[in-house]
Write a protein that holds these residues in place. Structure first.
Motif, PDB file in Angstrom:
ATOM      1  N   LEU A   1       0.834  -1.200   0.000  1.00 52.91           N
ATOM      2  CA  LEU A   1       0.000   0.000   0.000  1.00 52.91           C
ATOM      3  C   LEU A   1       0.873   1.255   0.000  1.00 52.91           C
ATOM      4  O   LEU A   1       0.674   2.178  -0.795  1.00 52.91           O
ATOM      5  N   VAL A   2       1.874   1.250   0.909  1.00 53.36           N
ATOM      6  CA  VAL A   2       2.753   2.410   1.009  1.00 53.36           C
ATOM      7  C   VAL A   2       3.533   2.609  -0.290  1.00 53.36           C
ATOM      8  O   VAL A   2       3.610   3.717  -0.840  1.00 53.36           O
ATOM      9  N   ALA A   3       4.091   1.498  -0.820  1.00 51.15           N
ATOM     10  CA  ALA A   3       4.852   1.592  -2.065  1.00 51.15           C
ATOM     11  C   ALA A   3       3.960   2.106  -3.192  1.00 51.15           C
ATOM     12  O   ALA A   3       4.367   2.951  -3.990  1.00 51.15           O
ATOM     13  N   GLY A   4       2.718   1.600  -3.219  1.00 60.44           N
ATOM     14  CA  GLY A   4       1.790   2.039  -4.256  1.00 60.44           C
ATOM     15  C   GLY A   4       1.490   3.525  -4.148  1.00 60.44           C
ATOM     16  O   GLY A   4       1.527   4.251  -5.142  1.00 60.44           O
ATOM     17  N   LEU A   5       1.231   3.966  -2.916  1.00 66.14           N
ATOM     18  CA  LEU A   5       0.960   5.387  -2.684  1.00 66.14           C
ATOM     19  C   LEU A   5       2.119   6.254  -3.162  1.00 66.14           C
ATOM     20  O   LEU A   5       1.932   7.243  -3.858  1.00 66.14           O
ATOM     21  N   LEU A   6       3.323   5.817  -2.781  1.00 68.38           N
ATOM     22  CA  LEU A   6       4.507   6.587  -3.135  1.00 68.38           C
ATOM     23  C   LEU A   6       4.687   6.616  -4.650  1.00 68.38           C
ATOM     24  O   LEU A   6       4.991   7.655  -5.242  1.00 68.38           O
ATOM     25  N   ALA A   7       4.467   5.474  -5.299  1.00 68.23           N
ATOM     26  CA  ALA A   7       4.611   5.394  -6.749  1.00 68.23           C
ATOM     27  C   ALA A   7       3.593   6.323  -7.410  1.00 68.23           C
ATOM     28  O   ALA A   7       3.908   7.067  -8.337  1.00 68.23           O
ATOM     29  N   TRP A   8       2.352   6.269  -6.893  1.00 65.72           N
ATOM     30  CA  TRP A   8       1.301   7.126  -7.458  1.00 65.72           C
ATOM     31  C   TRP A   8       1.666   8.598  -7.278  1.00 65.72           C
ATOM     32  O   TRP A   8       1.584   9.401  -8.202  1.00 65.72           O
ATOM     33  N   TYR A   9       2.141   8.906  -6.067  1.00 63.91           N
ATOM     34  CA  TYR A   9       2.515  10.283  -5.772  1.00 63.91           C
ATOM     35  C   TYR A   9       3.654  10.727  -6.691  1.00 63.91           C
ATOM     36  O   TYR A   9       3.613  11.800  -7.275  1.00 63.91           O
ATOM     37  N   GLY A  10       4.664   9.863  -6.822  1.00 59.35           N
ATOM     38  CA  GLY A  10       5.793  10.194  -7.683  1.00 59.35           C
ATOM     39  C   GLY A  10       5.349  10.366  -9.120  1.00 59.35           C
ATOM     40  O   GLY A  10       5.749  11.306  -9.805  1.00 59.35           O
ATOM     41  N   TYR A  11       4.450   9.475  -9.558  1.00 68.04           N
ATOM     42  CA  TYR A  11       4.004   9.522 -10.948  1.00 68.04           C
ATOM     43  C   TYR A  11       3.286  10.839 -11.233  1.00 68.04           C
ATOM     44  O   TYR A  11       3.559  11.508 -12.224  1.00 68.04           O
ATOM     45  N   THR A  12       2.391  11.240 -10.332  1.00 68.40           N
ATOM     46  CA  THR A  12       1.626  12.452 -10.592  1.00 68.40           C
ATOM     47  C   THR A  12       2.486  13.699 -10.478  1.00 68.40           C
ATOM     48  O   THR A  12       2.248  14.692 -11.151  1.00 68.40           O
ATOM     49  N   ASN A  13       3.516  13.653  -9.615  1.00 70.86           N
ATOM     50  CA  ASN A  13       4.304  14.858  -9.416  1.00 70.86           C
ATOM     51  C   ASN A  13       5.510  14.967 -10.332  1.00 70.86           C
ATOM     52  O   ASN A  13       6.066  16.035 -10.507  1.00 70.86           O
ATOM     53  N   LEU A  14       5.928  13.841 -10.874  1.00 68.86           N
ATOM     54  CA  LEU A  14       7.125  13.873 -11.701  1.00 68.86           C
ATOM     55  C   LEU A  14       6.798  13.631 -13.170  1.00 68.86           C
ATOM     56  O   LEU A  14       7.666  13.595 -14.008  1.00 68.86           O
ATOM     57  N   GLY A  15       5.526  13.437 -13.460  1.00 67.14           N
ATOM     58  CA  GLY A  15       5.140  13.016 -14.802  1.00 67.14           C
ATOM     59  C   GLY A  15       5.423  14.020 -15.900  1.00 67.14           C
ATOM     60  O   GLY A  15       5.464  13.663 -17.074  1.00 67.14           O
ATOM     61  N   GLU A  16       5.668  15.280 -15.548  1.00 64.71           N
ATOM     62  CA  GLU A  16       5.830  16.307 -16.578  1.00 64.71           C
ATOM     63  C   GLU A  16       7.061  16.092 -17.450  1.00 64.71           C
ATOM     64  O   GLU A  16       7.244  16.757 -18.438  1.00 64.71           O
ATOM     65  N   GLY A  17       7.936  15.193 -17.025  1.00 66.54           N
ATOM     66  CA  GLY A  17       9.122  14.930 -17.833  1.00 66.54           C
ATOM     67  C   GLY A  17      10.255  15.886 -17.535  1.00 66.54           C
ATOM     68  O   GLY A  17      11.341  15.765 -18.084  1.00 66.54           O
ATOM     69  N   SER A  18      10.017  16.830 -16.645  1.00 67.51           N
ATOM     70  CA  SER A  18      11.070  17.803 -16.384  1.00 67.51           C
ATOM     71  C   SER A  18      12.134  17.255 -15.440  1.00 67.51           C
ATOM     72  O   SER A  18      13.222  17.788 -15.374  1.00 67.51           O
ATOM     73  N   SER A  19      11.800  16.199 -14.720  1.00 62.88           N
ATOM     74  CA  SER A  19      12.816  15.695 -13.794  1.00 62.88           C
ATOM     75  C   SER A  19      13.688  14.609 -14.418  1.00 62.88           C
ATOM     76  O   SER A  19      14.758  14.331 -13.940  1.00 62.88           O
TER      77      SER A  19
ATOM     78  N   LEU B   1       9.214  -1.031  12.803  1.00 65.35           N
ATOM     79  CA  LEU B   1       9.107  -1.665  11.488  1.00 65.35           C
ATOM     80  C   LEU B   1       8.803  -0.627  10.415  1.00 65.35           C
ATOM     81  O   LEU B   1       9.435  -0.601   9.357  1.00 65.35           O
ATOM     82  N   LEU B   2       7.822   0.238  10.715  1.00 66.20           N
ATOM     83  CA  LEU B   2       7.466   1.284   9.759  1.00 66.20           C
ATOM     84  C   LEU B   2       8.666   2.184   9.492  1.00 66.20           C
ATOM     85  O   LEU B   2       8.940   2.572   8.364  1.00 66.20           O
ATOM     86  N   ASN B   3       9.382   2.497  10.576  1.00 64.02           N
ATOM     87  CA  ASN B   3      10.593   3.299  10.455  1.00 64.02           C
ATOM     88  C   ASN B   3      11.566   2.639   9.477  1.00 64.02           C
ATOM     89  O   ASN B   3      12.117   3.284   8.598  1.00 64.02           O
ATOM     90  N   ASN B   4      11.723   1.319   9.618  1.00 62.54           N
ATOM     91  CA  ASN B   4      12.646   0.618   8.727  1.00 62.54           C
ATOM     92  C   ASN B   4      12.168   0.650   7.280  1.00 62.54           C
ATOM     93  O   ASN B   4      12.957   0.829   6.365  1.00 62.54           O
ATOM     94  N   TRP B   5      10.883   0.473   7.097  1.00 60.29           N
ATOM     95  CA  TRP B   5      10.360   0.570   5.721  1.00 60.29           C
ATOM     96  C   TRP B   5      10.646   1.927   5.127  1.00 60.29           C
ATOM     97  O   TRP B   5      11.060   2.053   3.985  1.00 60.29           O
ATOM     98  N   ALA B   6      10.412   2.963   5.937  1.00 60.89           N
ATOM     99  CA  ALA B   6      10.601   4.321   5.421  1.00 60.89           C
ATOM    100  C   ALA B   6      12.065   4.535   5.037  1.00 60.89           C
ATOM    101  O   ALA B   6      12.366   5.094   3.988  1.00 60.89           O
ATOM    102  N   PHE B   7      12.980   4.054   5.914  1.00 67.06           N
ATOM    103  CA  PHE B   7      14.386   4.232   5.573  1.00 67.06           C
ATOM    104  C   PHE B   7      14.765   3.438   4.326  1.00 67.06           C
ATOM    105  O   PHE B   7      15.542   3.895   3.493  1.00 67.06           O
ATOM    106  N   MET B   8      14.184   2.230   4.209  1.00 70.15           N
ATOM    107  CA  MET B   8      14.474   1.450   3.010  1.00 70.15           C
ATOM    108  C   MET B   8      13.914   2.138   1.773  1.00 70.15           C
ATOM    109  O   MET B   8      14.539   2.146   0.714  1.00 70.15           O
ATOM    110  N   ALA B   9      12.718   2.744   1.924  1.00 71.65           N
ATOM    111  CA  ALA B   9      12.138   3.465   0.786  1.00 71.65           C
ATOM    112  C   ALA B   9      13.053   4.620   0.378  1.00 71.65           C
ATOM    113  O   ALA B   9      13.331   4.823  -0.804  1.00 71.65           O
TER     114      ALA B   9
END
Lengths: 192, 654
Positions: A41-59, B354-362
């Motif tokens: 979930l967290v990885a997905g959120l971050l990916a979505w966030y990155g995609y929407t904020n970096l999508g302009e191609g400027s980065s 654990l969450l802390n570790n995930w964040a650092f790994m991210a």
């Protein structure tokens, strides 16, 4: 924190924890699965966030040598690029009125013994803020886009960032022999 | 003198190689006498490397330009401290420093473990010396610091050190960074020894706790000093550019920070044993990899050393072998390392860690990916794709805020499973304070402040309150139970539970630094071409360019501008930015002038004295940037509190 008393106490009073474990086992979803789900979930959120904020191609920008750039036949008005080359001798013009610096980049170092490439690129840097190491013959990376200069004046590379580096000073002792010979003959290999 | 250095490097390599063999033999046959041989080899390696260091220092001090390294990195015109600091100004010298520091840490480890951990020590010595062997092999055969200039050439002066590095901060920054990098070899060696010997208990990390903290602290100082140096010297108004060389040092620090937190779960709950070993292996691998990145020029960097390809190849192969061996050993022991315990609740201290570790790994993944993208993309598509600071800032920002949130939550939440009542009791005040600060700033700066900056300040207030609450609760408890005075109570807390209460101070430092980072949101910059007498305004400041005078000739010359700084038309001070020209190196360098307050910095660069006599000035207004350095000092204080020796408790550390 090796010895805070309440922790060691709760360590002994573990049966409660054991009961909890049994409970979660019944609830169907193991803690491992919960953790994996959470991580996804967290990885997905971050990916979505990155995609929407970096999508302009400027980065994201391509990095090319001038020869690669010339060979790629880039069209004017295309995407942002980073091009590596050397400042052609006596090509720098500082335009105080227009607040810009014009110069020419070539693929090979100006003092190279054998020049193999004829690629040259006219650059307009949209600022007067040139780096310290920027001068004739300096190794540079220009970041910007190729644009139409005027109706019939061809294209020009409009740079919004110029990075310069000083080749030999940052170099490790690559080849002492060559450098020593160069110093002996030219007497100026220490420059830059 | 150079012969002495050369031969001590030779001897050091032989001794180290012999020590590896002795250590392995002692480990397999469990023989105490061979263990002692291996340990003495560590001490001998240190002695030989010290002689080599001394020889190179001597050559630098006495301007022995027949030695190529001295010729290339030093010059007569440089003052003695800078000549000595040139030892880590170039490649072979800094590798020598690496090797020497490794041997220092080795020595300390051996001496501290004379009477303990006898089962682990042969392997520890072997791992330490195997790493030393690699650097010694490089120093003996690939990049020799004592190489002579070609016969027949007599040199009266050297090339000099890069002017950018001729700065007091740069004389100590590499030392700090390398102490950090190299220090992680100790936990790595103990973890490796635990894996090989099968003594998988808690000894390996309990023994190396202090060393790990020392390494972590110095790496942090190295990063901060590097940022401060960039700010004072590079003249672009910032302190961190996400340059590959900077990222190279940041990555091991991220892994190490994750480890420092997750190892506490193993201490308290006997969980995450495999994960902690992974993190220790990862940290040291990243230290080596960082050295490789800075030394090999694999990734294009504006300030990296470049080199011929095969040095990079050897180095990378070594990193691969070391990491491969460690993780193979870990894989082999994986079944013995399974933890009987499971996480009991997502609302618990363990889950927080654990969450802390995930964040650092991210964070680590983001930084690694962004740094290596040019290399990866070229090998896949033939096109080098690069990412700029925007990529890093966009992705690192939210993860950083999440970590800041955890910094407040983690220490307050109970182990095992936190009850609703305890959460309410612990979090009411800090949450209210955080929300209030957030609301007040939102109202006061409506339209001028971004969501992230706002969150950063609110979370910062939240964390500071949690730390305050932890201290006051503990102090009150001690005053009630032991009738101690408040000051006495603080002292006892810091003595009895030094990692916890010192750690809070470190957290405070991090909060201050985050506030400093958030100031970048308000940065303003201005580029103006001005004639003498002209003024430029930025925010409520006015800068009047008066004159540019030549700098009195020394080993550099150039121009110094006089710019009067006014705030609301009250004179503040005279700013004197310089445009220096280092004669010998033929390198121009801008020295910015900085007016620094806790609120904001006015940062002035003399970009150019133009042909018509006008000056081009670049002016930055950097709000809150000083909080970063303030946070850094608080961090140092926290480290001192954590590491302060309290003899009464007995030292169990290496």
């Amino acid at each position: 924190m090796s010895s805070s008393p309440q922790d060691t106490q709760s360590e002994k009073a573990d049966p409660a924890g054991g009961a909890e474990r049994a409970q979660t086992a019944q609830s169907g979803l193991s803690k491992g699965a919960q953790l994996t789900l959470g991580a996804l979930l967290v990885a997905g959120l971050l990916a979505w966030y990155g995609y929407t904020n970096l999508g302009e191609g400027s980065s994201f920008t391509y990095y090319q040598t001038l020869d690669e750039f010339a060979a790629a036949d880039v069209a004017a008005g295309g995407q942002a690029l980073r091009v590596h080359g050397y400042v052609a001798m006596e090509s720098i013009e500082r335009d105080l009125e227009g607040r810009q610096v014009r110069f020419v980049v070539q693929n090979d170092p100006p003092h190279a013994a054998a020049t193999t490439s004829e690629s040259r690129l006219a650059v307009v840097y949209q600022s007067l803020e040139t780096p310290d190491l920027f001068k004739d013959g300096a190794e540079v990376v220009v970041e910007g886009r190729l644009q139409q200069a005027g109706a019939d004046r061809g294209t020009v590379f409009v740079a919004d960032n110029v990075m310069a580096k000083c080749p030999s000073k940052f170099q490790a002792e690559a080849n002492l022999q060559a450098e020593a010979e160069g110093a002996a003959t030219a007497g100026s290999s220490q420059a830059m | 003198m150079s012969d002495i250095g050369l031969y001590s490097l030779r001897f050091a390599l032989v001794v180290a190689a012999f020590g590896v063999a002795a250590g392995v033999a002692a480990g397999i046959q469990k023989r105490a006498d061979w263990t002692q041989v291996a340990e003495r080899c560590v001490l001998a390696t240190f002695l030989f490397l010290s002689v080599a260091m001394g020889a190179l220092f001597y050559a630098l001090a006495t301007n022995d330009f027949q030695i190529a390294y001295v010729m290339q990195h030093s010059a007569r015109s440089m003052t003695l401290p800078f000549r000595l600091a040139a030892l880590w100004g170039g490649q072979s010298g800094s590798l020598l420093l690496w090797g020497w520091m490794l041997s220092v840490f080795g020595c300390v480890t051996v001496l501290a473990n004379r009477n303990q951990n006898r089962g682990l020590m042969p392997w520890v010595a072997a791992v330490l010396l195997a790493n030393a062997c690699f650097f010694l092999a490089l120093l003996n055969f690939v990049t020799v610091p004592f190489d002579q200039v070609p016969v027949g050439r007599v040199l009266s002066d050297g090339n000099g050190l890069n002017p950018l590095l001729q700065h007091p901060l740069m004389t100590i920054h590499p030392l700090m960074l390398y102490t950090g990098f190299v220090g992680f070899v100790v936990p790595f060696a103990f973890a490796f020894a635990a894996l090989v010997s099968g003594e998988l208990g808690t000894t390996w990390f309990r023994t190396t706790r202090r060393t790990t903290l020392v390494a972590w602290s110095f790496l942090a100082y190295g990063l901060m000093l590097g940022g401060r140096w960039a700010y004072e010297v590079l003249g672009w108004g910032g302190y961190w550019a996400w340059d590959p060389v900077e990222n190279a040092a940041l990555m091991p620090w991220l892994a190490a920070t994750a480890y420092l937190h997750s190892v506490m779960i193993q201490e308290k709950r006997d969980m995450l044993k495999i994960w902690n070993l992974v993190l220790v292996g990862l940290t040291y691998t990243l230290c080596l990899f960082g050295t490789f990145l800075t030394r090999s020029g694999v990734v294009q960097s504006v300030h990296s050393f470049t080199n011929s390809g095969w040095f990079g190849f050897i180095f990378l192969a070594y990193v691969a072998v070391i990491a491969g061996a460690f993780f193979a050993a870990l894989f082999y022991r994986r079944n013995e390392l399974r933890s009987p315990r499971k996480l009991e609740s997502m609302v618990s201290r363990e889950a927080g860690f654990l969450l802390n570790n995930w964040a650092f790994m991210a964070l680590l993944v983001v930084v690694f990916w962004g740094t290596m993208l040019p290399v990866f993309s070229e090998s896949i598509s033939g096109q080098r794709t690069t990412v700029g600071p925007r990529f890093f800032n966009t992705l690192v920002g939210p993860i950083g805020l999440f970590l800041l949130f955890l910094t407040g939550v983690g220490p307050l939440i109970a182990w095992h499973r936190a009850s609703l009542a305890s959460i309410r009791k612990q979090f009411t005040v800090p949450a209210l304070v955080g929300l209030t600060v957030g609301l007040v700033t939102a109202v006061a700066l409506w339209g001028q402040i971004g969501f992230f900056t706002l969150s950063c300040w609110a979370l910062g207030a939240f964390v500071v309150t949690t730390v305050g609450q932890e201290y006051t609760q503990a102090i009150r408890a001690r005053m009630r139970l032991h009738a101690e005075s408040p000051f006495r109570a603080v002292a006892t807390l810091l003595e009895k539970n030094q990692r916890r209460y010192g750690g809070y101070v470190v957290h405070l430092g991090i909060v201050f630094m985050m506030i400093g980072f958030s100031g970048a949101f308000f940065n303003e910059e201005l580029l103006e071409n001005v004639n003498p007498g002209d003024s430029v305004s930025i925010h409520d400041y006015r800068l009047q360019y008066l004159t540019a005078d030549p700098i009195p000739a020394q080993h550099y010359g150039g121009a110094r501008a006089r710019v009067a700084l006014y705030r609301e038309d009250e004179p503040v001070k005279m700013l004197l930015p310089e445009k220096r020209m280092y004669w010998l190196e033929q390198q121009p360098t801008s020295i910015p002038a900085i007016h620094s307050t806790l609120n904001e910095d006015i940062y002035l660069v003399l970009t150019a004295i133009e042909a018509d006599g006008s000056a081009t000035l670049k002016i930055y207004r950097n709000p809150l940037v000083n909080w970063i350095w303030l946070g850094g000092m608080v961090l140092v204080l926290g480290n001192i509190l954590i590491l302060w020796p309290h003899p009464a408790r007995g030292s169990q550390s290496a």
